[in-house]
Design an enzyme around this catalytic site. Structure first.
Site, PDB file in Angstrom:
ATOM      1  N   GLY A 106      12.981  24.347  63.891  1.00 15.17           N
ATOM      2  CA  GLY A 106      11.711  24.428  62.976  1.00 15.17           C
ATOM      3  C   GLY A 106      10.389  23.860  63.789  1.00 15.17           C
ATOM      4  CB  THR A 133      14.974  36.033  67.740  1.00 17.45           C
ATOM      5  OG1 THR A 133      14.640  34.855  68.755  1.00 17.45           O
ATOM      6  CG2 THR A 133      15.605  36.875  68.758  1.00 17.45           C
ATOM      7  CB  ALA A 162      14.569  24.414  69.835  1.00 19.86           C
ATOM      8  CE  LYS A 163      12.400  31.962  69.341  1.00 19.15           C
ATOM      9  NZ  LYS A 163      12.996  33.183  69.725  1.00 19.15           N
ATOM     10  NE  ARG A 164      19.523  25.091  68.741  1.00 24.15           N
ATOM     11  CZ  ARG A 164      19.169  25.606  69.861  1.00 24.15           C
ATOM     12  NH1 ARG A 164      18.914  26.741  69.848  1.00 24.15           N
ATOM     13  NH2 ARG A 164      19.311  25.088  70.939  1.00 24.15           N
TER      14      ARG A 164
END
Ligand code: GLU
Length: 278
Positions: free
Chosen positions: A253, A13, A249-251
């Site tokens: 960035g 994702t 975390a991906k979210r």
């Protein structure tokens, strides 16, 4: 150690970041030290969020890091039949119920719960005529695991334990998470079911993953008991944090492995930074 099998199971994702590299290296090096097997699994049941370029990047990035894995790689989207069978088995034993609620309904039900702080959703099947009416009207529904039914089926959760490396035997508390969704409205399966079925089908003996998935283990331990599957040993490693003390975390960035590479960081440097010998 004979028969040691572990895995790294990313979801395509987004691009992998340092946290993923740490997790993958932890599992890979553990397998190597044990003369065991290291598997890669692509957790791509969520067709709305998974993208082929992210999957291609997973293979690239892990190879760049120096990892090798067995083929074929198990891609969850190719095994929906396995999850469907497990779901049917649970359904036939009366352990599931249809949930027509939207996310907002569930959040409201939790908020207005008598004890206020109740975080876990618990529900039950609608009366048969109401259910039939909604199905006929084409209303989408998820399948939830009924903790009440599961507790009856197993005669309580007292015997559910799992071994956490470094901590010993942990008593699972599957009720903390409420009645989890095992089949989402949109994709017909959900995370806990797919992971539990796959770990068993792939003969995984050691689940090595981040501490953020510790709670998930409690639910997955319950599913193992209900489906008669073996329980692997678990090792939930610490989560890497950035300079701001927040976990990668991906979210948020977090810098991706691609971008590290593009600015000239070598795999050896990253491995060393993450505490692995090159
Ligand atoms: N696919 C999950 C994730 O990317 C990991 C599942 C697992 O290790 O059990 O967070």
């Amino acid at each position: 150690m004979a028969g040691f099998v572990t895995r790294f199971a990313p979801s395509p994702t987004g691009y992998l970041h340092r946290g993923h590299a740490f997790s993958a290296l932890t599992a890979f090096e553990a397998a190597r030290a044990a003369h065991g097997r290291f598997l890669l699994r692509i957790e791509d049941i969520d067709a709305t969020r998974c993208r082929p370029p992210f999957e291609a990047a997973i293979y690239d990035d892990l190879a760049w890091l120096g990892l090798a894995w067995e083929s074929p790689v198990r891609r969850q989207s190719e095994h929906l039949g396995d999850y469907g069978r497990a779901l049917r088995e649970l359904g036939e034993r009366g352990l599931l119920y249809r949930c027509f609620r939207t996310c907002r309904d569930v959040a409201q039900a939790i908020e207005s719960a008598p004890h206020g702080a109740m975080e876990a959703f618990r529900g039950e099947a609608l009366p048969p005529d109401e259910e039939a009416r909604r199905i006929a009207a084409g209303q989408p529904y998820a399948w939830r695991l009924s903790l009440a039914a599961a507790e009856r089926a197993l005669g309580g959760f007292g015997a559910l334990t799992f071994e956490e490396i470094g901590e010993g035997l942990i008593a699972a508390q599957p009720d903390l998470g409420g009645d989890v969704v095992l089949a989402r409205k949109d994709v017909g399966v959900a995370y806990h079911l797919a992971v539990t079925v796959d770990d068993a089908l792939q003969g995984v003996t050691q689940v090595i993953r981040g501490r953020d998935l510790f709670e998930a283990t409690h639910v997955q331990r319950l599913l193992q008991a209900l489906l008669g599957l073996p329980t692997p040993t678990y090792r939930h490693h610490r989560l890497l944090t950035g300079p701001d003390g927040k976990r990668f975390a991906k979210r948020d960035g977090a810098e991706t492995l691609r971008s590290l590479r593009d600015r000239g960081v070598t795999a050896a440097e990253l491995r060393a930074e993450l505490g692995f010998q090159t």
